[in-house]
Design a protein around this motif. Sequence first.
Motif, PDB file in Angstrom:
ATOM      1  N   THR A 198      68.552  44.152  94.099  1.00 34.93           N
ATOM      2  CA  THR A 198      68.947  42.998  93.288  1.00 34.93           C
ATOM      3  C   THR A 198      68.176  41.760  93.741  1.00 34.93           C
ATOM      4  O   THR A 198      67.635  41.013  92.910  1.00 34.93           O
ATOM      5  CB  THR A 198      70.473  42.759  93.407  1.00 34.93           C
ATOM      6  OG1 THR A 198      71.123  43.983  93.061  1.00 34.93           O
ATOM      7  CG2 THR A 198      70.940  41.658  92.487  1.00 34.93           C
ATOM      8  N   SER A 210      71.356  48.702  96.847  1.00 35.99           N
ATOM      9  CA  SER A 210      71.569  47.875  95.642  1.00 35.99           C
ATOM     10  C   SER A 210      71.405  46.397  95.950  1.00 35.99           C
ATOM     11  O   SER A 210      70.836  45.655  95.146  1.00 35.99           O
ATOM     12  CB  SER A 210      72.912  48.116  94.947  1.00 35.99           C
ATOM     13  OG  SER A 210      73.735  48.960  95.645  1.00 35.99           O
ATOM     14  N   SER A 257      71.467  48.738  85.083  1.00 33.40           N
ATOM     15  CA  SER A 257      71.212  47.301  85.020  1.00 33.40           C
ATOM     16  C   SER A 257      70.307  46.947  83.832  1.00 33.40           C
ATOM     17  O   SER A 257      69.831  45.823  83.738  1.00 33.40           O
ATOM     18  CB  SER A 257      70.550  46.807  86.302  1.00 33.40           C
ATOM     19  OG  SER A 257      71.182  47.341  87.428  1.00 33.40           O
ATOM     20  N   SER A 300      73.588  53.391 100.047  1.00 32.63           N
ATOM     21  CA  SER A 300      73.367  53.012  98.654  1.00 32.63           C
ATOM     22  C   SER A 300      73.749  51.553  98.403  1.00 32.63           C
ATOM     23  O   SER A 300      73.072  50.844  97.655  1.00 32.63           O
ATOM     24  CB  SER A 300      74.187  53.897  97.706  1.00 32.63           C
ATOM     25  OG  SER A 300      73.848  55.237  97.906  1.00 32.63           O
ATOM     26  N   GLN A 301      74.831  51.121  99.033  1.00 28.52           N
ATOM     27  CA  GLN A 301      75.271  49.734  98.856  1.00 28.52           C
ATOM     28  C   GLN A 301      74.188  48.763  99.349  1.00 28.52           C
ATOM     29  O   GLN A 301      73.844  47.793  98.674  1.00 28.52           O
ATOM     30  CB  GLN A 301      76.593  49.507  99.617  1.00 28.52           C
ATOM     31  CG  GLN A 301      77.193  48.114  99.417  1.00 28.52           C
ATOM     32  CD  GLN A 301      77.420  47.789  97.931  1.00 28.52           C
ATOM     33  OE1 GLN A 301      78.061  48.564  97.213  1.00 28.52           O
ATOM     34  NE2 GLN A 301      76.871  46.681  97.451  1.00 28.52           N
ATOM     35  N   PHE A 361      70.990  53.127  89.305  1.00 33.58           N
ATOM     36  CA  PHE A 361      71.346  51.714  89.467  1.00 33.58           C
ATOM     37  C   PHE A 361      70.485  50.835  88.548  1.00 33.58           C
ATOM     38  O   PHE A 361      70.994  49.948  87.863  1.00 33.58           O
ATOM     39  CB  PHE A 361      71.166  51.312  90.934  1.00 33.58           C
ATOM     40  CG  PHE A 361      71.450  49.861  91.206  1.00 33.58           C
ATOM     41  CD1 PHE A 361      72.760  49.391  91.285  1.00 33.58           C
ATOM     42  CD2 PHE A 361      70.415  48.956  91.375  1.00 33.58           C
ATOM     43  CE1 PHE A 361      73.027  48.046  91.525  1.00 33.58           C
ATOM     44  CE2 PHE A 361      70.671  47.608  91.616  1.00 33.58           C
ATOM     45  CZ  PHE A 361      71.983  47.147  91.694  1.00 33.58           C
ATOM     46  N   TYR A 421      69.956  57.630  93.271  1.00 38.93           N
ATOM     47  CA  TYR A 421      70.910  56.524  93.183  1.00 38.93           C
ATOM     48  C   TYR A 421      70.225  55.279  92.615  1.00 38.93           C
ATOM     49  O   TYR A 421      70.729  54.621  91.703  1.00 38.93           O
ATOM     50  CB  TYR A 421      71.507  56.223  94.566  1.00 38.93           C
ATOM     51  CG  TYR A 421      72.290  54.939  94.554  1.00 38.93           C
ATOM     52  CD1 TYR A 421      73.594  54.905  94.070  1.00 38.93           C
ATOM     53  CD2 TYR A 421      71.693  53.740  94.956  1.00 38.93           C
ATOM     54  CE1 TYR A 421      74.289  53.712  93.992  1.00 38.93           C
ATOM     55  CE2 TYR A 421      72.381  52.542  94.877  1.00 38.93           C
ATOM     56  CZ  TYR A 421      73.678  52.537  94.391  1.00 38.93           C
ATOM     57  OH  TYR A 421      74.349  51.354  94.301  1.00 38.93           O
ATOM     58  N   LEU A 422      69.051  54.986  93.164  1.00 41.87           N
ATOM     59  CA  LEU A 422      68.290  53.801  92.766  1.00 41.87           C
ATOM     60  C   LEU A 422      67.924  53.841  91.281  1.00 41.87           C
ATOM     61  O   LEU A 422      68.017  52.835  90.569  1.00 41.87           O
ATOM     62  CB  LEU A 422      67.041  53.742  93.645  1.00 41.87           C
ATOM     63  CG  LEU A 422      66.057  52.620  93.459  1.00 41.87           C
ATOM     64  CD1 LEU A 422      66.741  51.275  93.493  1.00 41.87           C
ATOM     65  CD2 LEU A 422      65.002  52.687  94.572  1.00 41.87           C
TER      66      LEU A 422
END
Length: 229
Positions: free
Chosen positions: A204, A200, A38, A196-197, A34, A30-31
């Motif tokens: 960030t 992120s 980005s 996952s949320q 992500f 996932y990372l």
Amino acid sequence: MVANGARGERGVLIVVEGLDRAGKSSQCEYLRNFLVQSGHSVKYIRFPDRTTSIGKQIDSYLRGQSQLDDHSIHLLFSANRWELAQSIESDVASGTSVIIDRYSYSGAVYSAAKANPSLSLEWAWSPEIGLPQPDLCLFLQISPEEAAKRGGFGGERYENETMQVRVRELFKTVFDLQRRADVRTVDAGRPLQEVSQDISNIITACITRVDRTSPLQKLTSLSSGAMDS
Ligand code: NYM
Ligand code: MG
């Protein structure tokens, strides 16, 4: 979010740690997506890296196909990181972000969890000194109950209840001592998307916070890590 390479900035070095069954591999995937979405160029590494000749010895040991002294196998795990250290540093320096699934923290705690009287946590940490210091360590925390619900352990060495209990305690100890490490504990016992949320949001913030015009730091001794902060 500023993409890699912009204004000559380096990449970020992110380590994902956790007990077995915490969902490290899924969250690393996932990372990775992500960061790519980005605008980052990303490399993913996992330790042990079983593809090198040292890695093959480790693989054989983990599968129970060979026997090694506790100190010897410990140093092989560390050597397996050292053989990739330069390429990690140069990737990060040239603007690629590197995600590492397990690192020095696993290295120290799994060996120390064997409770071999001549293999202390301090001893286990020492060959890690000088390796690249991650900008962030995501620690995926999972309760023994939740881990049990996710199915039994695999057949490799260390995949048993006694070891997992000790490993859980030792991760806490090593993160307390190595306070220079920016460790974020994530409750990984929740549904995948919730985890996952959180990840992120943490990433960030990390990318904004890290000074990507300064080079990566190096891991220091456990005690000096504590004194510095
Ligand atoms: N492990 C992993 C160690 O004992 N020392 C180390 O330095 C590293 C990186 O290898 N049970 C152990 C932890 C795991 C096992 O890793 C294999 P994985 O991520 O389960 O394939
Ligand atoms: Mg495993």
